[in-house]
Design a protein around this motif. Sequence first.
Motif, mmCIF file in Angstrom:
data_model
loop_
_atom_site.group_PDB
_atom_site.id
_atom_site.type_symbol
_atom_site.label_atom_id
_atom_site.label_comp_id
_atom_site.label_asym_id
_atom_site.label_seq_id
_atom_site.Cartn_x
_atom_site.Cartn_y
_atom_site.Cartn_z
ATOM 1 N N GLY A 112 38.777 -19.397 27.733
ATOM 2 C CA GLY A 112 38.577 -20.009 29.035
ATOM 3 C C GLY A 112 38.071 -19.090 30.123
ATOM 4 O O GLY A 112 37.818 -19.531 31.244
ATOM 5 N N LEU A 113 37.873 -17.808 29.813
ATOM 6 C CA LEU A 113 37.463 -16.847 30.845
ATOM 7 C C LEU A 113 35.948 -16.696 30.951
ATOM 8 O O LEU A 113 35.449 -16.130 31.929
ATOM 9 N N CYS A 114 35.216 -17.166 29.940
ATOM 10 C CA CYS A 114 33.744 -17.076 29.936
ATOM 11 C C CYS A 114 33.276 -15.643 30.115
ATOM 12 O O CYS A 114 32.224 -15.391 30.723
ATOM 13 N N GLY A 115 34.047 -14.696 29.589
ATOM 14 C CA GLY A 115 33.720 -13.293 29.780
ATOM 15 C C GLY A 115 33.258 -12.591 28.529
ATOM 16 O O GLY A 115 33.197 -11.360 28.490
ATOM 17 N N GLY A 116 32.928 -13.358 27.497
ATOM 18 C CA GLY A 116 32.486 -12.763 26.246
ATOM 19 C C GLY A 116 33.534 -12.874 25.158
ATOM 20 O O GLY A 116 34.712 -13.095 25.410
ATOM 21 N N ILE A 117 33.088 -12.706 23.932
ATOM 22 C CA ILE A 117 33.929 -12.901 22.761
ATOM 23 C C ILE A 117 34.706 -11.624 22.419
ATOM 24 O O ILE A 117 34.416 -10.549 22.937
ATOM 25 N N ASP A 118 35.679 -11.755 21.537
ATOM 26 C CA ASP A 118 36.382 -10.612 20.974
ATOM 27 C C ASP A 118 35.600 -10.173 19.733
ATOM 28 O O ASP A 118 35.773 -10.714 18.643
ATOM 29 N N HIS A 119 34.728 -9.200 19.919
ATOM 30 C CA HIS A 119 33.830 -8.784 18.843
ATOM 31 C C HIS A 119 34.580 -8.280 17.608
ATOM 32 O O HIS A 119 34.196 -8.577 16.470
ATOM 33 N N GLN A 120 35.636 -7.530 17.832
ATOM 34 C CA GLN A 120 36.369 -6.961 16.700
ATOM 35 C C GLN A 120 37.056 -8.035 15.872
ATOM 36 O O GLN A 120 37.092 -7.958 14.638
ATOM 37 N N LEU A 121 37.577 -9.059 16.536
ATOM 38 C CA LEU A 121 38.222 -10.152 15.810
ATOM 39 C C LEU A 121 37.198 -10.916 14.979
ATOM 40 O O LEU A 121 37.447 -11.239 13.807
ATOM 41 N N VAL A 122 36.052 -11.208 15.563
ATOM 42 C CA VAL A 122 35.001 -11.910 14.824
ATOM 43 C C VAL A 122 34.568 -11.096 13.603
ATOM 44 O O VAL A 122 34.380 -11.635 12.503
ATOM 45 N N GLU A 123 34.428 -9.782 13.791
ATOM 46 C CA GLU A 123 34.019 -8.929 12.683
ATOM 47 C C GLU A 123 35.047 -8.948 11.563
ATOM 48 O O GLU A 123 34.697 -8.991 10.370
ATOM 49 N N LEU A 124 36.331 -8.915 11.923
ATOM 50 C CA LEU A 124 37.393 -9.000 10.918
ATOM 51 C C LEU A 124 37.297 -10.311 10.141
ATOM 52 O O LEU A 124 37.357 -10.315 8.904
ATOM 53 N N LEU A 125 37.143 -11.413 10.844
ATOM 54 C CA LEU A 125 37.090 -12.721 10.187
ATOM 55 C C LEU A 125 35.882 -12.826 9.263
ATOM 56 O O LEU A 125 35.967 -13.377 8.168
ATOM 57 N N GLY A 126 34.757 -12.291 9.713
ATOM 58 C CA GLY A 126 33.557 -12.343 8.886
ATOM 59 C C GLY A 126 33.645 -11.461 7.665
ATOM 60 O O GLY A 126 33.150 -11.814 6.587
ATOM 61 N N SER A 127 34.284 -10.303 7.796
ATOM 62 C CA SER A 127 34.396 -9.391 6.653
ATOM 63 C C SER A 127 35.304 -9.961 5.583
ATOM 64 O O SER A 127 35.165 -9.630 4.396
ATOM 65 N N TRP A 128 36.267 -10.814 5.995
ATOM 66 C CA TRP A 128 37.144 -11.443 4.999
ATOM 67 C C TRP A 128 36.376 -12.509 4.223
ATOM 68 O O TRP A 128 36.178 -12.387 3.012
ATOM 69 N N GLY A 129 35.956 -13.564 4.878
ATOM 70 C CA GLY A 129 35.052 -14.534 4.280
ATOM 71 C C GLY A 129 35.596 -15.365 3.144
ATOM 72 O O GLY A 129 34.835 -15.920 2.355
ATOM 73 N N GLY A 130 36.931 -15.498 3.044
ATOM 74 C CA GLY A 130 37.493 -16.236 1.920
ATOM 75 C C GLY A 130 37.509 -17.738 2.077
ATOM 76 O O GLY A 130 37.544 -18.477 1.089
ATOM 77 N N LYS A 131 37.511 -18.205 3.319
ATOM 78 C CA LYS A 131 37.523 -19.637 3.629
ATOM 79 C C LYS A 131 36.709 -19.847 4.902
ATOM 80 O O LYS A 131 36.501 -18.907 5.674
ATOM 81 N N PRO A 132 36.260 -21.074 5.160
ATOM 82 C CA PRO A 132 35.602 -21.329 6.444
ATOM 83 C C PRO A 132 36.541 -21.006 7.607
ATOM 84 O O PRO A 132 37.741 -21.280 7.548
ATOM 85 N N VAL A 133 35.995 -20.397 8.634
ATOM 86 C CA VAL A 133 36.758 -20.026 9.821
ATOM 87 C C VAL A 133 35.982 -20.469 11.054
ATOM 88 O O VAL A 133 34.766 -20.274 11.141
ATOM 89 N N THR A 134 36.690 -21.064 12.011
ATOM 90 C CA THR A 134 36.105 -21.351 13.315
ATOM 91 C C THR A 134 36.767 -20.471 14.352
ATOM 92 O O THR A 134 37.993 -20.439 14.456
ATOM 93 N N TYR A 135 35.948 -19.762 15.106
ATOM 94 C CA TYR A 135 36.427 -18.881 16.178
ATOM 95 C C TYR A 135 36.232 -19.567 17.525
ATOM 96 O O TYR A 135 35.209 -20.217 17.771
ATOM 97 N N ALA A 136 37.208 -19.392 18.410
ATOM 98 C CA ALA A 136 37.100 -19.901 19.776
ATOM 99 C C ALA A 136 37.582 -18.826 20.735
ATOM 100 O O ALA A 136 38.579 -18.156 20.466
ATOM 101 N N GLY A 137 36.887 -18.699 21.865
ATOM 102 C CA GLY A 137 37.357 -17.769 22.881
ATOM 103 C C GLY A 137 36.270 -16.922 23.498
ATOM 104 O O GLY A 137 35.751 -16.010 22.855
ATOM 105 N N GLY A 138 35.890 -17.248 24.745
ATOM 106 C CA GLY A 138 35.049 -16.379 25.539
ATOM 107 C C GLY A 138 33.557 -16.542 25.401
ATOM 108 O O GLY A 138 32.799 -15.929 26.172
ATOM 109 N N ALA A 139 33.069 -17.334 24.433
ATOM 110 C CA ALA A 139 31.628 -17.462 24.251
ATOM 111 C C ALA A 139 30.981 -18.038 25.508
ATOM 112 O O ALA A 139 31.366 -19.112 25.970
#
Length: 256
Positions: free
Chosen positions: A185-212
């Motif tokens: 809800g801050l519209c200040g950008g995403i958590d890059h490190q969290l997105v990178e962690l989720l993408g590196s795992w890749g075991g199931k579909p994941v939806t990220y929310a926050g700051g985009a």
Amino acid sequence: MTKSRFRPCIDLHQGKVKQIVGGTLRDDGPGPKENFVSELGAGDFAKKFRDDRLTGGHVIKLGPGNDEAAREALAAWPGGMQIGGGIHVDNAQEWLDAGASHVIVTSWLFDDGVRLSDDKVRLLAERIGPERLVIDLSCRRDGDGWTVATNRWQTLTDLKVDECSLDRLAPFCDEFLIHAADVEGLCGGIDHQLVELLGSWGGKPVTYAGGASSMQDLESIDLLGGGRVDVTVGSALDLFGGDKLCYRDLVEWNCR
């Protein structure tokens, strides 16, 4: 080649479609900080998503007083949206019967809102089938990592968001939904490190929310997540009163 996609959302608070700063949604003290309150009903938004063939989005009930609005949205786009907020083993099938493609569950899976119960995870997956369950691991920054937060992101649990936890829960669900509550809800950008962690795992579909809040943020999610992390956008979107991202651009981004 796998590509990230935009998934729509409808956040409900006191029966209205709203956008709220995630960290301000509390049981005590003043009410949450609201970025947007719509005069349109939840069904109006769901119809738009249906018309644009946007699937895999979610309706989230933030507290009591939202059931009627949630049912309105599901009826408008049957099978097109997931439902979360107050879901547990005794009402999950009811929401699936109301038109949800999946139920999204967080707090009920944790005893006292704190300790993850493997028994509850298994019970719910057995009751409705793992293919109808989305496990919400919305989290807050905690030291150099992230900790799952329940009860509208107020209570930190004993579960870290890491590859071990994702592996532990993956057999019991169809996908994960993860809000980065500290930037939600801050519209200040995403958590890059969290997105990178989720993408590196890749075991199931994941939806990220926050700051985009920009097309660059979406492209970063696609790049950092290796195309395996989808994204939902709230307060920055013109559909919800924002001035940073255009809904039509995101619909077209899905078709790239």
